[in-house]
Design a protein around this motif. Structure first.
Motif, PDB file in Angstrom:
ATOM      1  N   ARG A  73      13.227  -9.575  -3.020  1.00  0.00           N
ATOM      2  CA  ARG A  73      13.634 -10.905  -2.815  1.00  0.00           C
ATOM      3  C   ARG A  73      14.633 -10.867  -1.491  1.00  0.00           C
ATOM      4  N   ARG A  74      14.452 -11.949  -0.676  1.00  0.00           N
ATOM      5  CA  ARG A  74      15.548 -12.706   0.558  1.00  0.00           C
ATOM      6  C   ARG A  74      16.451 -14.080  -0.028  1.00  0.00           C
ATOM      7  N   VAL A  78      22.233  -7.581  -3.923  1.00  0.00           N
ATOM      8  CA  VAL A  78      22.607  -6.494  -3.330  1.00  0.00           C
ATOM      9  C   VAL A  78      23.241  -6.873  -2.335  1.00  0.00           C
ATOM     10  N   GLN A  79      22.169  -7.831  -1.519  1.00  0.00           N
ATOM     11  CA  GLN A  79      22.890  -8.064  -0.521  1.00  0.00           C
ATOM     12  C   GLN A  79      24.280  -8.715  -0.274  1.00  0.00           C
ATOM     13  N   GLY A  80      24.191 -10.389  -1.088  1.00  0.00           N
ATOM     14  CA  GLY A  80      25.015 -10.746  -1.077  1.00  0.00           C
ATOM     15  C   GLY A  80      26.319  -9.810  -1.773  1.00  0.00           C
ATOM     16  N   ASN A 107      16.735  -3.819   1.249  1.00  0.00           N
ATOM     17  CA  ASN A 107      16.885  -4.300   2.386  1.00  0.00           C
ATOM     18  C   ASN A 107      18.196  -4.717   3.106  1.00  0.00           C
ATOM     19  N   ALA A 108      18.987  -4.213   2.820  1.00  0.00           N
ATOM     20  CA  ALA A 108      20.694  -4.373   2.726  1.00  0.00           C
ATOM     21  C   ALA A 108      21.158  -3.185   4.242  1.00  0.00           C
ATOM     22  N   TRP A 109      20.456  -3.193   4.835  1.00  0.00           N
ATOM     23  CA  TRP A 109      20.665  -1.989   5.988  1.00  0.00           C
ATOM     24  C   TRP A 109      21.979  -2.617   6.647  1.00  0.00           C
ATOM     25  N   HIS A 110      22.114  -3.287   7.347  1.00  0.00           N
ATOM     26  CA  HIS A 110      23.786  -3.970   8.331  1.00  0.00           C
ATOM     27  C   HIS A 110      24.386  -3.614   7.510  1.00  0.00           C
ATOM     28  N   ASN A 298       8.424  -1.240   2.003  1.00  0.00           N
ATOM     29  CA  ASN A 298      10.231  -1.672   2.408  1.00  0.00           C
ATOM     30  C   ASN A 298      10.608  -2.005   3.594  1.00  0.00           C
ATOM     31  N   TRP A 299       9.741  -2.423   4.252  1.00  0.00           N
ATOM     32  CA  TRP A 299      10.094  -3.728   5.639  1.00  0.00           C
ATOM     33  C   TRP A 299      10.426  -5.060   5.881  1.00  0.00           C
ATOM     34  N   CYS A 300      10.062  -5.042   5.014  1.00  0.00           N
ATOM     35  CA  CYS A 300       9.801  -6.786   4.679  1.00  0.00           C
ATOM     36  C   CYS A 300      11.379  -7.322   4.125  1.00  0.00           C
TER      37      CYS A 300
END
Length: 300
Positions: A73-74, A78-80, A107-110, A298-300
């Motif tokens: 999900r985007r 975890v990103q938040g 997808n929280a790389w940065h 992995n990348w989306c």
């Protein structure tokens, strides 16, 4: 106007939060934005003892298994969490392995990279009794750089923490593509360490030597040497790549019967080649579709 102002003064915080919560249930993007903006202010209002008490539970929350249901999900939870943590002053000291896992899985790389970079910068200045492991922080940061293909930044990080001059020389050769010279320098460093000539070499630096020696051998097509090395240290991923490069399809087929290695997408490529060699075109097509799915995940 006076009546309006008097009514506004009598409005409680609860009266504002109730309709806001209703709106948050209807918009994930709004919920993400509100959380990222408000959490740092809330964190800053806490006492140091309260912040310390909440740091470990916050790391546990990031690493909870239930978050796996949101990995595609985007934005996701975890990103938040990580984006809000990065904005906190002072930042919560979340464990580097948790940050590495969260960054590459959700997808929280940065956000994960920014937090780890701040931890690396603070390590030498910390005087508040923190027990950060420098090697643990550098390992996590290096892994994320490697997965993102940021090899020059990764080399800079290793140079900063290296204790042996040969390490910096080898890394410089690597960045300019002088594979033979880099491999010779790395072998010289490993020989000195094995003979006890280098007393204060960290485990991380020795691991860098081995990993970069492998990269040099790949570029120099030294697959026989790599095959022997992979068997000795029991690296299944490297064994698969060596058998693929050597066109040893029987050995490759035997290795593919073992449990799934660390990179499922790359392993599916070996499955495709193996199926094509045996004339199983339908299986090859199936493996190809599965490889696409792993890569997209992995990348989306």
């Amino acid at each position: 106007n006076d009546a309006f102002l008097n009514k506004a003064l009598q409005t409680s915080t609860g009266a504002l939060l109730e309709p806001l919560c209703e709106l948050l249930h209807h918009s994930n993007a709004l919920a993400h934005s509100i959380w990222v903006e408000t959490f740092p202010y809330t964190w800053g209002s806490l006492t140091p003892d309260e912040q310390q008490a909440l740091t470990k539970p916050l790391g546990t929350l990031v690493a909870r298994d239930c978050n796996k249901f949101q990995d595609l999900r985007r934005p996701n939870v975890v990103q938040g969490l990580l984006e809000a943590v990065h904005r906190c002053k002072p930042p919560p000291a979340i464990s580097p392995p948790i940050l590495r896992y969260a960054g590459r899985t959700f997808n929280a790389w940065h956000s994960a990279l920014s937090i780890l970079e701040d931890q690396v910068a603070l390590l030498q200045y910390a005087s508040d009794g923190r027990k950060d492991d420098p090697e643990e922080v550098v390992d996590a940061l290096s892994d994320l750089y490697r997965r993102l293909g940021e090899h020059d930044v990764m080399c800079g990080l290793w140079c900063r923490g290296s204790a042996v001059p040969d390490t910096k020389v080898a890394l410089s050769y690597l960045q300019f593509g002088y594979w033979s010279k880099a491999q010779e320098t790395l072998l010289n460093a490993m020989s000195k360490a094995s003979q006890g000539g280098l007393a204060h070499v960290t485990k991380t630096e020795k691991t860098v030597w081995e990993e970069q020696w492998v990269q040099c051998a790949k570029h120099l097509n030294q697959w026989e040497s790599l095959t022997a090395y992979a068997r000795e240290v029991n690296q299944v991923d490297l064994q698969l790549e060596c058998q693929w490069k050597n066109s040893d399809w029987g050995a490759l087929r035997d290795l593919l019967q073992d449990p799934m290695p660390s990179d499922p997408a790359q392993t599916k490529i070996y499955d495709i080649y193996n199926a094509l060699q045996e004339g199983r075109l339908q299986d090859a097509e199936k493996h190809c579709q599965e490889a696409f799915q792993y890569a997209l995940k992995n990348w989306c």
